[in-house]
Design a protein around this motif. Structure first.
Motif, PDB file in Angstrom:
ATOM      1  N   MET A   1      42.048   6.793  13.297  1.00  0.00           N
ATOM      2  CA  MET A   1      42.183   5.792  14.462  1.00  0.00           C
ATOM      3  C   MET A   1      41.152   5.492  15.345  1.00  0.00           C
ATOM      4  O   MET A   1      40.766   6.500  16.020  1.00  0.00           O
TER       5      MET A   1
ATOM      6  N   GLU B   1      49.007  19.615  18.569  1.00  0.00           N
ATOM      7  CA  GLU B   1      48.953  18.229  17.591  1.00  0.00           C
ATOM      8  C   GLU B   1      47.384  18.274  17.454  1.00  0.00           C
ATOM      9  O   GLU B   1      46.709  17.902  18.358  1.00  0.00           O
TER      10      GLU B   1
ATOM     11  N   GLY C   1      44.202  15.939  16.142  1.00  0.00           N
ATOM     12  CA  GLY C   1      44.178  14.393  15.762  1.00  0.00           C
ATOM     13  C   GLY C   1      45.405  13.827  16.049  1.00  0.00           C
ATOM     14  O   GLY C   1      46.256  13.070  15.250  1.00  0.00           O
ATOM     15  N   MET C   2      45.736  13.562  17.430  1.00  0.00           N
ATOM     16  CA  MET C   2      46.950  13.110  18.104  1.00  0.00           C
ATOM     17  C   MET C   2      47.289  11.669  18.039  1.00  0.00           C
ATOM     18  O   MET C   2      48.147  11.167  18.033  1.00  0.00           O
TER      19      MET C   2
ATOM     20  N   GLU D   1      42.568  15.086  20.611  1.00  0.00           N
ATOM     21  CA  GLU D   1      42.106  13.863  20.228  1.00  0.00           C
ATOM     22  C   GLU D   1      40.508  13.613  20.563  1.00  0.00           C
ATOM     23  O   GLU D   1      40.171  13.997  21.860  1.00  0.00           O
ATOM     24  N   LYS D   2      39.872  13.243  19.470  1.00  0.00           N
ATOM     25  CA  LYS D   2      38.463  12.998  19.376  1.00  0.00           C
ATOM     26  C   LYS D   2      38.084  11.975  20.594  1.00  0.00           C
ATOM     27  O   LYS D   2      37.102  12.009  21.115  1.00  0.00           O
ATOM     28  N   TYR D   3      38.783  10.683  20.484  1.00  0.00           N
ATOM     29  CA  TYR D   3      38.081   9.334  21.074  1.00  0.00           C
ATOM     30  C   TYR D   3      39.046   9.271  22.318  1.00  0.00           C
ATOM     31  O   TYR D   3      40.095   9.015  22.403  1.00  0.00           O
TER      32      TYR D   3
ATOM     33  N   MET E   1      38.277  16.321  22.493  1.00  0.00           N
ATOM     34  CA  MET E   1      37.393  17.162  21.998  1.00  0.00           C
ATOM     35  C   MET E   1      37.435  16.996  20.498  1.00  0.00           C
ATOM     36  O   MET E   1      38.325  16.371  19.978  1.00  0.00           O
ATOM     37  N   ASP E   2      36.399  17.523  19.781  1.00  0.00           N
ATOM     38  CA  ASP E   2      36.338  17.617  18.461  1.00  0.00           C
ATOM     39  C   ASP E   2      37.141  18.655  18.093  1.00  0.00           C
ATOM     40  O   ASP E   2      36.668  19.839  18.582  1.00  0.00           O
ATOM     41  N   ALA E   3      37.972  18.842  17.272  1.00  0.00           N
ATOM     42  CA  ALA E   3      38.745  20.085  17.053  1.00  0.00           C
ATOM     43  C   ALA E   3      37.836  21.395  16.121  1.00  0.00           C
ATOM     44  O   ALA E   3      38.448  22.284  16.224  1.00  0.00           O
TER      45      ALA E   3
ATOM     46  N   ASN F   1      49.137  15.230  11.555  1.00  0.00           N
ATOM     47  CA  ASN F   1      49.922  14.293  11.159  1.00  0.00           C
ATOM     48  C   ASN F   1      48.955  13.264  10.990  1.00  0.00           C
ATOM     49  O   ASN F   1      48.183  12.777  11.491  1.00  0.00           O
ATOM     50  N   PHE F   2      48.998  12.694   9.368  1.00  0.00           N
ATOM     51  CA  PHE F   2      48.242  11.768   8.900  1.00  0.00           C
ATOM     52  C   PHE F   2      46.648  11.824   9.396  1.00  0.00           C
ATOM     53  O   PHE F   2      46.062  10.872   9.963  1.00  0.00           O
TER      54      PHE F   2
ATOM     55  N   ASP G   1      42.672  12.023   9.233  1.00  0.00           N
ATOM     56  CA  ASP G   1      41.722  11.197   8.385  1.00  0.00           C
ATOM     57  C   ASP G   1      41.236  11.852   7.311  1.00  0.00           C
ATOM     58  O   ASP G   1      41.181  13.071   6.944  1.00  0.00           O
TER      59      ASP G   1
ATOM     60  N   THR H   1      55.670   9.846  13.480  1.00  0.00           N
ATOM     61  CA  THR H   1      54.361   9.606  13.949  1.00  0.00           C
ATOM     62  C   THR H   1      54.153   7.930  13.878  1.00  0.00           C
ATOM     63  O   THR H   1      55.002   7.286  13.022  1.00  0.00           O
ATOM     64  N   GLU H   2      53.173   7.489  14.810  1.00  0.00           N
ATOM     65  CA  GLU H   2      52.816   6.143  14.630  1.00  0.00           C
ATOM     66  C   GLU H   2      52.495   5.877  13.169  1.00  0.00           C
ATOM     67  O   GLU H   2      52.898   4.987  12.604  1.00  0.00           O
ATOM     68  N   TYR H   3      51.645   6.666  12.710  1.00  0.00           N
ATOM     69  CA  TYR H   3      51.412   6.291  11.282  1.00  0.00           C
ATOM     70  C   TYR H   3      52.285   6.619  10.138  1.00  0.00           C
ATOM     71  O   TYR H   3      52.510   5.645   8.987  1.00  0.00           O
TER      72      TYR H   3
END
Ligand code: SAM
Length: 212
Positions: free
Chosen positions: A1, A43, A45-46, A68-70, A94-96, A114-115, A117, A192-194
């Motif tokens: 995302m 989680e 990639g939340m 979360e990365k972004y 951060m990047d996991a 969850n979902f 990439d 989750t949203e996805y």
């Protein structure tokens, strides 16, 4: 995302008390951050964080950390916390790949993917969150009896994850290729949203829960 680059999101994240910033990373120090000895679940990639916010509300007896990365995506989770603050939920931008710099050995009780990439190109396989490279990192931070849960509608990614699980010597408590068709596994399932988006399109949801 990847949301539109929201102007000022980096600064807003830098100022947020809900985000644990790099200078305060202290592997093994999470119980100090939360001020209790409750189990820690994360989680990776939340995204916008709806799953974790719901989980944290339902389970005040657990601590949750969303990664979360972004900034532009994490900002949504931070804004939700400003509307409805919870003492047992915090975030990391951060990047996991660096996850072992943030959590100590055996500090985490449960990991949710969850979902994630898909990174479809072969040469990017090690960036996939259920890859053997990531499983080796989870092996460090997850406590001995800890569990990893992974949900996705991407069958190719899920088949890859099953192969990586076996190659890395992890075992499954359960594997399903149709989570929403399994009444037992759906008990307590938080969408989750996805998950909401893809299941409403009719895509079956795959899930495993694994341990080593
Ligand atoms: N988990 C949410 C859900 O199920 O609705 C969001 C899923 S979205 C497809 C994947 C998210 O993982 C994106 O927001 C992406 O930025 C994040 N992500 C992917 N790789 C990551 C990494 N290595 N470290 C941290 N976040 C990552």
């Amino acid at each position: 995302m990847r949301l539109r680059n929201i102007s000022g999101s980096r600064e807003m994240i830098a100022d947020s008390g809900f985000v644990i910033h790099e200078e305060d990373w202290k592997p093994g120090g999470w119980h100090g951050i939360f001020g209790n000895d409750h189990p820690i679940q994360i989680e990776i990639g939340m995204g916008k964080g709806r799953f974790l916010h719901t989980m944290a509300k339902l389970h005040p007896e657990r601590n949750y950390v969303g990664i979360e990365k972004y900034s532009s995506v994490l900002l949504r989770a931070v804004q939700k916390m400003e509307e409805e603050p919870l003492p047992n939920l915090r975030f990391l931008r951060m990047d996991a790949e660096d996850i072992v710099k943030v959590f100590g050995a055996g500090e985490v009780d449960r990991i949710y993917l969850n979902f994630s990439d898909p990174w479809p190109k072969d040469r990017h396989a090690k960036r996939r969150l259920p890859s053997r490279e990531f499983l080796a990192r989870y092996d460090v931070i997850l406590k001995k009896e800890g569990r990893l849960e992974f949900k996705t509608d991407n069958r190719v990614l899920f088949d890859f994850a099953l192969g990586e699980m076996e190659a890395a010597g992890w075992k499954a408590d359960y594997v399903t290729f149709d989570l929403h068709g399994d009444e037992g596994l759906m008990e307590g399932n938080i969408m989750t949203e996805y998950e909401e988006k893809f299941s409403s399109m009719g895509n079956p949801i795959c899930k495993y829960q694994i341990y080593r």
